[in-house]
Design a protein around this motif. Structure first.
Motif, PDB file in Angstrom:
ATOM      1  N   HIS A  59      60.531  32.781  90.787  1.00 40.28           N
ATOM      2  CA  HIS A  59      61.816  32.264  91.143  1.00 40.28           C
ATOM      3  C   HIS A  59      61.633  30.671  90.743  1.00 40.28           C
ATOM      4  O   HIS A  59      60.628  30.229  90.552  1.00 40.28           O
ATOM      5  CB  HIS A  59      61.775  31.954  92.917  1.00 40.28           C
ATOM      6  CG  HIS A  59      60.431  31.410  93.421  1.00 40.28           C
ATOM      7  ND1 HIS A  59      60.640  30.074  94.004  1.00 40.28           N
ATOM      8  CD2 HIS A  59      59.298  31.811  93.556  1.00 40.28           C
ATOM      9  CE1 HIS A  59      59.612  29.914  94.285  1.00 40.28           C
ATOM     10  NE2 HIS A  59      58.640  30.690  94.232  1.00 40.28           N
ATOM     11  N   ASP A  60      62.777  30.058  90.779  1.00 41.37           N
ATOM     12  CA  ASP A  60      62.806  28.650  90.566  1.00 41.37           C
ATOM     13  C   ASP A  60      64.159  27.849  91.102  1.00 41.37           C
ATOM     14  O   ASP A  60      63.894  27.437  92.323  1.00 41.37           O
ATOM     15  CB  ASP A  60      62.986  28.373  89.040  1.00 41.37           C
ATOM     16  CG  ASP A  60      62.876  27.164  88.590  1.00 41.37           C
ATOM     17  OD1 ASP A  60      62.642  26.225  89.362  1.00 41.37           O
ATOM     18  OD2 ASP A  60      62.772  26.629  87.365  1.00 41.37           O
ATOM     19  N   CYS A  61      65.231  28.032  90.837  1.00 39.71           N
ATOM     20  CA  CYS A  61      66.488  27.386  91.310  1.00 39.71           C
ATOM     21  C   CYS A  61      66.928  28.049  92.673  1.00 39.71           C
ATOM     22  O   CYS A  61      67.263  27.397  93.562  1.00 39.71           O
ATOM     23  CB  CYS A  61      67.629  27.497  90.450  1.00 39.71           C
ATOM     24  SG  CYS A  61      68.468  29.219  90.076  1.00 39.71           S
ATOM     25  N   ARG A  62      66.694  29.423  92.868  1.00 40.99           N
ATOM     26  CA  ARG A  62      66.994  29.696  94.162  1.00 40.99           C
ATOM     27  C   ARG A  62      68.496  29.874  94.184  1.00 40.99           C
ATOM     28  O   ARG A  62      69.188  29.760  95.476  1.00 40.99           O
ATOM     29  CB  ARG A  62      66.343  29.613  95.609  1.00 40.99           C
ATOM     30  CG  ARG A  62      64.845  29.682  95.347  1.00 40.99           C
ATOM     31  CD  ARG A  62      64.123  29.845  96.556  1.00 40.99           C
ATOM     32  NE  ARG A  62      62.586  30.285  96.504  1.00 40.99           N
ATOM     33  CZ  ARG A  62      61.851  30.742  97.323  1.00 40.99           C
ATOM     34  NH1 ARG A  62      62.630  30.894  98.463  1.00 40.99           N
ATOM     35  NH2 ARG A  62      60.794  30.936  97.231  1.00 40.99           N
ATOM     36  N   GLY A  64      70.724  31.280  91.659  1.00 40.08           N
ATOM     37  CA  GLY A  64      71.570  32.276  90.918  1.00 40.08           C
ATOM     38  C   GLY A  64      71.756  31.565  89.594  1.00 40.08           C
ATOM     39  O   GLY A  64      72.595  32.250  88.971  1.00 40.08           O
ATOM     40  N   ILE A  65      71.071  30.753  89.176  1.00 39.23           N
ATOM     41  CA  ILE A  65      71.535  30.110  87.699  1.00 39.23           C
ATOM     42  C   ILE A  65      70.403  30.108  86.678  1.00 39.23           C
ATOM     43  O   ILE A  65      70.676  29.979  85.617  1.00 39.23           O
ATOM     44  CB  ILE A  65      72.178  28.727  87.879  1.00 39.23           C
ATOM     45  CG1 ILE A  65      71.368  27.665  89.161  1.00 39.23           C
ATOM     46  CG2 ILE A  65      73.607  28.801  87.884  1.00 39.23           C
ATOM     47  CD1 ILE A  65      72.199  26.409  89.071  1.00 39.23           C
ATOM     48  N   CYS A  66      68.986  30.211  87.296  1.00 39.92           N
ATOM     49  CA  CYS A  66      67.958  29.890  86.276  1.00 39.92           C
ATOM     50  C   CYS A  66      67.494  31.380  85.556  1.00 39.92           C
ATOM     51  O   CYS A  66      67.113  31.422  84.535  1.00 39.92           O
ATOM     52  CB  CYS A  66      66.938  29.133  86.821  1.00 39.92           C
ATOM     53  SG  CYS A  66      65.841  30.175  87.943  1.00 39.92           S
ATOM     54  N   GLY A  67      67.656  32.169  86.510  1.00 41.79           N
ATOM     55  CA  GLY A  67      67.267  33.800  85.972  1.00 41.79           C
ATOM     56  C   GLY A  67      65.842  34.114  86.056  1.00 41.79           C
ATOM     57  O   GLY A  67      65.392  35.178  85.529  1.00 41.79           O
ATOM     58  N   CYS A  69      64.025  34.679  89.073  1.00 42.88           N
ATOM     59  CA  CYS A  69      64.097  35.883  90.175  1.00 42.88           C
ATOM     60  C   CYS A  69      64.349  37.091  89.615  1.00 42.88           C
ATOM     61  O   CYS A  69      65.161  37.276  88.805  1.00 42.88           O
ATOM     62  CB  CYS A  69      64.607  35.491  91.540  1.00 42.88           C
ATOM     63  SG  CYS A  69      66.473  35.458  91.245  1.00 42.88           S
ATOM     64  N   CYS A  87      67.696  35.884  94.556  1.00 44.44           N
ATOM     65  CA  CYS A  87      67.717  34.783  95.371  1.00 44.44           C
ATOM     66  C   CYS A  87      68.850  34.330  96.150  1.00 44.44           C
ATOM     67  O   CYS A  87      68.707  33.694  97.175  1.00 44.44           O
ATOM     68  CB  CYS A  87      67.272  33.728  94.460  1.00 44.44           C
ATOM     69  SG  CYS A  87      68.615  33.425  93.300  1.00 44.44           S
TER      70      CYS A  87
HETATM   71  S1  FES Z   1      65.575  31.797  91.544  1.00 41.36           S
HETATM   72 FE1  FES Z   1      67.160  30.911  89.697  1.00 41.36          FE
HETATM   73  S2  FES Z   1      68.384  32.739  89.560  1.00 41.36           S
HETATM   74 FE2  FES Z   1      67.193  33.149  91.219  1.00 41.36          FE
END
Ligand code: FES
Ligand code: SF4
Length: 251
Positions: A59-62, A64-67, A69, A87
């Protein structure tokens, strides 16, 4: 106040030392307002308190933008809701007492690193093979100097929405990356800046896809159905057209 739910989780655990197996955990008193990843955080807190190894997940951005998760939940990449990343999936979509089977992306080209974390560097290799514009254009030109039809701009923007999560590969029975590559090829090929290299780009990216172990497309359309960013299979057709053009040019 929304009533909390209790769930039974069947989660894939894998490390360098073991081949992988399912383990069962109870997720207790989960707020329906939590995201799926927050629910996993709660389970991990409990595991840590009892001296057990927490579940590894990406996970990273949580937002829906980083891809980053992504897991398969009850057989569906990113879970049961359409057009949403893991996320952004909320626990209100699950019911009290439900059993959730949570697995990593399953694909030859995405080896499991640990538990739910897979190695998606094969996508980076595809991008490095041609997913860019190599012309040195200097500083940003005045936007109105190059006129782009609105429909082309919209199609390019829609394709550029791909976040590289890999759900399309996980959903495909062939483990194909055609939707991902099609999106990347389309968003560049549709714009004047990307057109000159479109055919060469297609050939290089398809070669790399094969090299990385992704399968071919047999029109199952599972990729489109599970893509959280509504990337259309029209982009696969565009990829194929660029590939045919590339072969005609090289003949
Ligand atoms: S954590 Fe970035 S898209 Fe889900
Ligand atoms: S095409 Fe959709 S499912 Fe595939 S990587 Fe891009 S955003 Fe994810």
């Amino acid at each position: 106040m929304t009533k909390a739910i209790n769930l039974m989780l069947k989660i894939w655990r894998q490390s360098e030392k073991n081949k992988g197996h399912f383990e069962i955990y109870a997720a207790k008193e989960i707020s329906r307002d939590m995201s799926f990843l927050e629910m996993l955080d709660v389970v991990n807190e409990e595991l840590t308190k009892t001296g057990k190894e927490p579940i590894a997940f990406d996970h990273d951005c949580r937002e829906g933008i980083c891809g980053m998760c992504g897991s398969v939940v009850n057989g569906r990449p990113h879970g049961p809701e359409k057009e949403i990343t893991l996320c952004q999936l909320h626990m209100r979509h699950f019911s009290d007492g439900q059993t959730l089977v949570i697995e990593p992306w399953r694909s030859r080209a995405f080896p499991v690193i640990k538990d739910l974390v897979v190695d998606r560097s094969a996508f980076d290799e595809i991008i490095q093979a041609g997913g860019y514009i190599s012309a040195n254009t200097g500083s940003a030109p005045e936007a109105n100097n190059i006129l782009i039809p609105q429909s082309a701009a919209e199609k390019a923007m829609n394709a550029a929405a791909c976040i590289g999560c890999g759900a399309c590969v996980a959903a495909c029975p062939n483990g194909s990356a055609m939707l991902f590559a099609g999106a990347k090829i389309s968003h560049l090929a549709l714009l004047p800046q990307g057109k000159p290299e479109a055919a060469r780009r297609a050939i290089h990216m398809i070669r790399e896809m094969d090299k990385q172990g992704f399968g071919n497309c047999s029109n199952e359309t599972e990729c489109e159905a599970e893509c959280p960013k509504e990337i259309s299979i029209v982009n696969i057709a565009r990829l194929n057209r660029e590939f045919v053009k590339a072969n005609l040019v090289s003949e």
